[in-house]
Design a protein around this motif. Structure first.
Motif, PDB file in Angstrom:
ATOM      1  N   GLN A 266     -41.764 114.179  23.433  1.00 42.13           N
ATOM      2  CA  GLN A 266     -42.410 114.655  22.596  1.00 42.13           C
ATOM      3  C   GLN A 266     -43.583 114.987  22.457  1.00 42.13           C
ATOM      4  OE1 GLN A 266     -40.491 117.358  21.187  1.00 42.13           O
ATOM      5  NE2 GLN A 266     -39.461 116.882  22.659  1.00 42.13           N
ATOM      6  N   TYR A 267     -44.471 113.834  23.052  1.00 34.88           N
ATOM      7  CA  TYR A 267     -46.107 113.615  22.774  1.00 34.88           C
ATOM      8  C   TYR A 267     -46.898 113.117  24.291  1.00 34.88           C
ATOM      9  CZ  TYR A 267     -45.083 113.803  17.587  1.00 34.88           C
ATOM     10  OH  TYR A 267     -44.903 114.170  16.545  1.00 34.88           O
ATOM     11  N   PHE A 268     -47.825 113.491  24.576  1.00 37.52           N
ATOM     12  CA  PHE A 268     -48.362 112.695  25.543  1.00 37.52           C
ATOM     13  C   PHE A 268     -50.272 112.368  25.316  1.00 37.52           C
ATOM     14  CE2 PHE A 268     -46.289 115.206  29.440  1.00 37.52           C
ATOM     15  CZ  PHE A 268     -45.196 115.395  29.137  1.00 37.52           C
ATOM     16  N   ILE A 269     -50.551 111.819  26.123  1.00 36.18           N
ATOM     17  CA  ILE A 269     -51.605 110.909  25.663  1.00 36.18           C
ATOM     18  C   ILE A 269     -52.221 111.326  27.188  1.00 36.18           C
ATOM     19  CG2 ILE A 269     -50.843 109.396  26.104  1.00 36.18           C
ATOM     20  CD1 ILE A 269     -53.195 107.850  24.954  1.00 36.18           C
ATOM     21  N   GLU A 270     -54.006 111.830  26.774  1.00 37.13           N
ATOM     22  CA  GLU A 270     -54.652 112.137  27.959  1.00 37.13           C
ATOM     23  C   GLU A 270     -55.907 110.995  27.962  1.00 37.13           C
ATOM     24  OE1 GLU A 270     -55.954 116.350  28.592  1.00 37.13           O
ATOM     25  OE2 GLU A 270     -57.092 115.485  29.872  1.00 37.13           O
ATOM     26  N   ASN A 271     -55.840 110.428  29.385  1.00 41.07           N
ATOM     27  CA  ASN A 271     -56.912 109.456  28.540  1.00 41.07           C
ATOM     28  C   ASN A 271     -58.664 110.462  29.527  1.00 41.07           C
ATOM     29  OD1 ASN A 271     -59.363 107.604  29.298  1.00 41.07           O
ATOM     30  ND2 ASN A 271     -57.500 105.940  30.763  1.00 41.07           N
ATOM     31  N   LYS A 272     -59.438 110.595  28.189  1.00 38.55           N
ATOM     32  CA  LYS A 272     -60.505 111.119  28.760  1.00 38.55           C
ATOM     33  C   LYS A 272     -61.714 110.209  29.441  1.00 38.55           C
ATOM     34  CE  LYS A 272     -61.474 115.246  27.696  1.00 38.55           C
ATOM     35  NZ  LYS A 272     -61.264 116.093  28.876  1.00 38.55           N
ATOM     36  N   ASN A 273     -61.941 109.154  29.070  1.00 34.25           N
ATOM     37  CA  ASN A 273     -62.819 108.031  29.356  1.00 34.25           C
ATOM     38  C   ASN A 273     -62.809 106.880  28.863  1.00 34.25           C
ATOM     39  OD1 ASN A 273     -65.109 107.409  30.115  1.00 34.25           O
ATOM     40  ND2 ASN A 273     -66.198 107.356  28.645  1.00 34.25           N
ATOM     41  N   GLY A 313     -43.009 123.877  23.578  1.00 35.96           N
ATOM     42  CA  GLY A 313     -42.180 125.076  24.205  1.00 35.96           C
ATOM     43  C   GLY A 313     -41.996 123.960  25.412  1.00 35.96           C
ATOM     44  N   GLU A 314     -41.325 124.685  26.596  1.00 37.23           N
ATOM     45  CA  GLU A 314     -41.045 124.586  27.805  1.00 37.23           C
ATOM     46  C   GLU A 314     -41.083 125.888  28.682  1.00 37.23           C
ATOM     47  OE1 GLU A 314     -37.724 122.253  28.646  1.00 37.23           O
ATOM     48  OE2 GLU A 314     -37.787 123.224  30.415  1.00 37.23           O
ATOM     49  N   GLU A 315     -41.656 125.544  30.250  1.00 42.62           N
ATOM     50  CA  GLU A 315     -42.108 127.216  30.644  1.00 42.62           C
ATOM     51  C   GLU A 315     -41.830 126.837  31.863  1.00 42.62           C
ATOM     52  OE1 GLU A 315     -46.267 129.016  29.284  1.00 42.62           O
ATOM     53  OE2 GLU A 315     -45.944 129.951  31.044  1.00 42.62           O
ATOM     54  N   SER A 316     -41.008 127.087  32.416  1.00 44.59           N
ATOM     55  CA  SER A 316     -40.936 126.792  33.937  1.00 44.59           C
ATOM     56  C   SER A 316     -40.448 125.361  34.354  1.00 44.59           C
ATOM     57  CB  SER A 316     -42.033 127.238  35.034  1.00 44.59           C
ATOM     58  OG  SER A 316     -42.069 128.341  35.210  1.00 44.59           O
ATOM     59  N   GLY A 317     -39.772 124.596  33.951  1.00 43.40           N
ATOM     60  CA  GLY A 317     -39.080 123.754  33.947  1.00 43.40           C
ATOM     61  C   GLY A 317     -40.256 122.343  33.238  1.00 43.40           C
ATOM     62  N   GLU A 318     -41.447 123.357  33.131  1.00 37.97           N
ATOM     63  CA  GLU A 318     -42.742 121.670  31.647  1.00 37.97           C
ATOM     64  C   GLU A 318     -42.904 122.349  31.231  1.00 37.97           C
ATOM     65  OE1 GLU A 318     -44.223 119.714  34.525  1.00 37.97           O
ATOM     66  OE2 GLU A 318     -42.991 120.477  36.806  1.00 37.97           O
TER      67      GLU A 318
END
Length: 549
Positions: A266-273, A313-318
């Motif tokens: 349910q949660y994603f993390i992005e490493n910006k720097n 939500g979900e769109e095209s399986g993503e």
């Protein structure tokens, strides 16, 4: 259930040692509290019936009696303490350093600690605190605490509820502190009662008999302790469930966005720097001496600038992501969101991102590239199509290459020292040509290859190691510890003191009992008897011991 009727008319439950109403000893049950060989009465629970001392026929009775024993409870705690101590000799599996040569416990413990480490692993101590037998031990301690408490708190409640001023003479004269005064005057008795009132005793009277009592609530102290301990044990067991406790680790490369483990995707993390700052011994006088002794760089700060996104939500399986937090995670400054906490735990600098290769003919001294291709080291493809119908096949990939007894293998799954076994398929070749290539290595398997590979470029990135933690059990530990301490204070700093005044014709009998601090109750009585002709109580315990001898 057999009932026992006392001569005072009160009907007592089976197993009663002292009549609940008048306190007269019930002769056939005196062996239960070992009163039959002593002058003094055992006043534990005031002789009320205890289930563990009354029934011993069925398997339920025997199980109850086993766990109601204080000795059994103490031994279970001792075994748990010894096991817990053994579990701290070497790090638990979850605390194997992330930069260890291998995190496989079957290899790590033996490689790091030798034979003791191997034995430690084989006996299961590497994962002690979540092992089934350790949890069973904790559960047995909990069962012992519950049964021990119920077995004692019920008779104690009955005893304290049925406190009466008028007691049988036998009950009074078999107390530890006792005196008898001939021809006592009512004026002296009233002075004594008023003295006890001044000492904050609560006075209860019945037909001229007096019970002075204070500190009754202290008797509940040990059971309040038990409630606190049971809550702590419950919290320890709930810590084994993912709903109440989560402790995961995730590596996130710069520019990479990954799902946060343990969040049910349910949660994603992005490493910006990723930022690494170190102490400068030349400009920092505070730590100059210590830094110079280290002879290596010492981080002063390492942090990750991140974006936390939530799946909407979900769109095209993503999954469709909506960023809702953009912040930094620094050492000792975690990031908290929706019950989760992210800690900056580790890092990996200059990890390889990709490598570019060129293919040229072996007999070409100028090494002119026929074509080039780039391998993504985090997700290499199986084959790469080049010019002139040439195909490059990645036969084997070693992200962290080492040579072990002449055999190549990868120490970790991280591309720190990548190496490849490459097959070259070309229209002018009858069979594939095999090459081994890596940092500082370019080996022709047969020495007769017509094509050769060369590294032309590579890119690197930093990787941040983050701990994901969720812990709903800490409040339970705090509540349990607070209740435990309340019970300790309640039971240690107050005492349940009782003084009985028993008229007998023109005489008066005085008896006293306390669960601790006999000197204190003696001093109370001595003060209250001041300016009266009533006799001071004497300690009959010495006489009792003399009789036993």
């Amino acid at each position: 259930m057999n009932k026992i009727k006392c001569e005072c008319g009160h009907v007592n439950p089976e197993g009663t040692v002292l009549c609940e109403s008048c306190g007269k000893p019930i002769e056939e049950n005196q062996h239960l509290d070992k009163n039959n060989k002593k002058k003094l009465l055992n006043m534990r629970y005031d002789g009320s019936a205890r289930r563990s001392q009354t029934y011993n026929q069925s398997i339920i009775d025997k199980t109850w009696n086993f766990f109601s024993s204080v000795k059994v409870g103490v031994w279970l705690i001792v075994i748990a303490l010894i096991a817990s101590a053994l579990g701290t000799i070497y790090p638990q599996e979850m605390y194997i350093p992330v930069n260890a040569v291998t995190r496989d416990p079957a290899i790590y413990y033996e490689a790091q600690f030798g034979l003791p480490g191997k034995i430690y692993y084989q006996l299961g101590f590497h994962n002690l605190y979540s092992s089934w037998w350790y949890m069973l031990l904790i559960a047995l301690i909990g069962v012992s605490l519950v049964i021990c408490s119920i077995d004692r708190v019920v008779p104690l409640h009955r005893a304290l509820k049925l406190q009466k001023p008028k007691r049988h003479e036998t009950f009074v004269n078999r107390q530890r502190y006792f005196s008898e005064t001939k021809d006592a005057s009512k004026e002296d008795i009233n002075k004594f009662v008023n003295g006890l009132k001044k000492a904050r005793y609560r006075i209860h009277t019945e037909d001229g008999h007096v019970l002075a009592e204070k500190g009754r609530f202290s008797r509940w102290g040990p059971y309040v302790n038990h409630i606190g301990l049971i809550i702590i044990l419950l919290a320890a067991m709930l810590r084994m469930t993912s709903f109440m406790f989560l402790d995961e680790y995730v590596w996130v490369r710069e520019g990479q966005q990954v799902v946060i483990p343990g969040t049910d995707n349910q949660y994603f993390i992005e490493n910006k720097n990723f930022i690494l700052e170190t102490y400068d011994p030349e400009n920092d006088e505070r730590f100059r001496d210590a830094l110079e002794k280290q002879n290596e760089m010492v981080p002063s700060n390492f942090q990750t600038d991140v974006i936390i996104s939530k799946v909407t939500g979900e769109e095209s399986g993503e999954p469709t992501l909506e960023p809702f937090i953009e912040d930094e995670i620094r050492m000792n400054h975690p990031l908290k969101f929706d019950g989760f906490t992210l800690y900056q735990q580790g890092y990996q600098l200059n990890e390889f991102s990709n490598m570019s290769f060129k293919l040229y003919r072996t007999d070409d001294e100028a090494e002119t590239a026929i074509d080039t291709f780039t391998i993504d080291l985090t997700s290499p493809e199986r084959t790469y199509e080049l010019e002139d119908g040439i195909e490059i096949e990645v036969a084997q990939y070693f992200p962290d290459y080492v040579l072990d007894d002449g055999e190549p293998r990868s120490e970790t799954n991280f591309p720190r020292n990548p190496a490849f076994v490459i097959r070259v398929n070309a229209p002018d070749l009858e069979t594939s040509e095999v090459s081994f290539i890596g940092i500082g290595k370019n080996i022709d398997a047969t020495g007769e290859n017509q094509y050769k590979l060369g590294i032309v470029d590579f890119e690197t990135h930093n990787v941040s190691g983050l701990t994901v933690r969720k812990d709903y059990t800490l409040p339970l530990f705090g509540i349990g510890a607070a209740i435990f301490m309340i019970g300790v204070i309640q039971g240690m700093y107050w005492q349940h003191r009782r003084v009985w005044i028993h008229p007998k014709n023109n005489d008066v009998l005085i008896a006293a009992h306390t669960n601790k601090n006999w000197f204190g109750i003696k001093r109370d009585i001595e003060t209250a008897l001041k300016d009266t002709d009533l006799k001071m109580v004497i300690d009959q315990q010495d006489e009792d011991e003399d009789e036993e001898i």
